[in-house]
Design an enzyme around this catalytic site. Structure first.
Site, mmCIF file in Angstrom:
data_model
loop_
_atom_site.group_PDB
_atom_site.id
_atom_site.type_symbol
_atom_site.label_atom_id
_atom_site.label_comp_id
_atom_site.label_asym_id
_atom_site.label_seq_id
_atom_site.Cartn_x
_atom_site.Cartn_y
_atom_site.Cartn_z
ATOM 1 N N ASN A 10 35.200 30.573 52.277
ATOM 2 C CA ASN A 10 33.985 30.610 53.089
ATOM 3 C C ASN A 10 33.704 31.841 53.932
ATOM 4 O O ASN A 10 34.510 32.136 54.643
ATOM 5 C CB ASN A 10 34.091 29.312 54.059
ATOM 6 N N HIS A 46 27.502 28.133 54.072
ATOM 7 C CA HIS A 46 26.875 26.914 54.735
ATOM 8 C C HIS A 46 25.505 27.591 55.414
ATOM 9 O O HIS A 46 25.619 28.276 56.098
ATOM 10 C CB HIS A 46 27.710 26.475 55.992
ATOM 11 N N HIS A 53 24.407 31.937 60.974
ATOM 12 C CA HIS A 53 25.192 32.711 60.206
ATOM 13 C C HIS A 53 24.603 33.055 58.943
ATOM 14 O O HIS A 53 23.844 34.319 58.685
ATOM 15 C CB HIS A 53 26.785 32.492 59.968
ATOM 16 N N HIS A 197 38.665 22.745 56.730
ATOM 17 C CA HIS A 197 38.472 22.737 57.829
ATOM 18 C C HIS A 197 39.654 23.079 58.964
ATOM 19 O O HIS A 197 40.330 22.276 58.872
ATOM 20 C CB HIS A 197 37.580 21.598 58.752
HETATM 21 N N1 PXP Z 1 34.615 22.851 54.362
HETATM 22 C C1 PXP Z 1 33.566 22.457 55.085
HETATM 23 C C2 PXP Z 1 32.840 21.392 54.432
HETATM 24 C C3 PXP Z 1 33.039 22.938 56.416
HETATM 25 O O1 PXP Z 1 32.041 22.516 57.032
HETATM 26 C C4 PXP Z 1 33.712 24.125 56.822
HETATM 27 C C5 PXP Z 1 33.464 24.841 57.911
HETATM 28 O O2 PXP Z 1 31.988 25.545 57.818
HETATM 29 C C6 PXP Z 1 34.971 24.447 55.909
HETATM 30 C C7 PXP Z 1 35.290 23.963 55.026
HETATM 31 C C8 PXP Z 1 35.846 25.708 56.537
HETATM 32 O O3 PXP Z 1 36.420 25.564 57.698
HETATM 33 P P1 PXP Z 1 37.086 26.616 58.459
HETATM 34 O O4 PXP Z 1 35.972 27.817 58.523
HETATM 35 O O5 PXP Z 1 37.598 26.290 59.800
HETATM 36 O O6 PXP Z 1 38.320 27.240 57.676
#
Ligand code: PXP
Length: 248
Positions: A10, A46, A53, A197
């Protein structure tokens, strides 16, 4: 246990740093290309309602530029649906979104929100986009996600990772068991199982030992670690941690 677990990187927080100063640097698309070179199996971004962002133009450039699947995280709103069906990413992950939150807190309400979500899932699938729902790792939301016709559930690892970081041993173990049971239940329901997450090297390595997980989506930790070892180094180390955990 040998099947390799996929790593979705991400790149939202590369855009967070860019937006802190305006302008174009650092470029999240350049980060995505570097992430793929370092072993990412896909890129996640996202597009938030407030564009804090990732921006619309980033999403379009990502789709046009990257050679690996794009996972478009979005709230279930008509605006986002229109953008997603225009850009046509590989997958869309529907997430809850509140303007005031710092990050995505808690999973999507797939039970109370069933009627609201039905047309979004249907429209995305009709456009040939795989649909993932970001939910808490419990049987009820998993069953509700299956009833909605989702292809994938992404189980929210935030509560577990938070408990691990806070040194709350018993709570962390209970949350880990909840995730492992959720993954088993989701896979038995025919859903592809992802997680994300708050994952870091330690939590990703341990969770990779749960064989039902097919993909992790990781952002904030990797971008933070990149300050010290570079983005390529941070992603390669994560790849190794996940492979160790999986025994692959
Ligand atoms: N998966 C989803 C659905 C998320 O909303 C996020 C955060 O945007 C992540 C994964 C990645 O989380 P992190 O940035 O804490 O690794």
């Amino acid at each position: 246990m040998t099947s390799r677990i996929r790593l979705g990187v991400n790149i939202d927080h590369v855009a967070t740093v860019r937006n802190a100063r305006g302008g174009a640097r650092p470029d999240p698309v350049r980060a995505a290309l570097l992430a793929i070179e370092a072993g990412a199996d896909g890129i996640t971004a996202h597009l938030r309602e407030d564009r804090r962002h990732i921006r619309d133009a980033d999403m379009a450039r990502l789709k046009d530029t990257i050679t690996k699947p794009l996972n478009f995280e979005m709230a279930a709103t008509p605006e986002m649906l229109a953008i997603a069906t225009r850009i046509r990413p590989h997958a869309c992950c529907l997430v809850p979104e509140k303007r005031e939150e710092r990050t995505t807190e808690g999973g999507l309400d797939v039970i109370g929100g069933h009627n609201h979500l039905v047309p979004f899932v249907a429209a995305l699938r009709a456009a040939g986009i795989r649909v993932s729902l970001f939910i808490e790792p419990d049987a009820a939301p998993i069953d509700a996600a299956a009833a909605l016709g989702a292809d994938i559930v992404e189980l929210h690892t935030g509560s577990w990772c938070h408990a691990v970081e806070a040194g709350e041993g018993e709570k962390a173990e209970a949350e880990f068991r909840r995730l492992a049971a959720g993954a088993r239940h989701a896979a038995a329901s025919g859903l592809e199982v992802h997680a994300g997450h708050g994952l870091d090297f330690e939590t990703a390595e341990r969770l990779a030992g749960v064989p039902e997980f097919v993909e992790f989506n990781i952002g904030h930790f990797l971008v933070g670690e990149a300050i010290f070892v570079g983005l390529g180094g941070s992603i390669r180390a994560m790849r190794l941690a996940m492979d160790r955990g999986r025994g692959s």
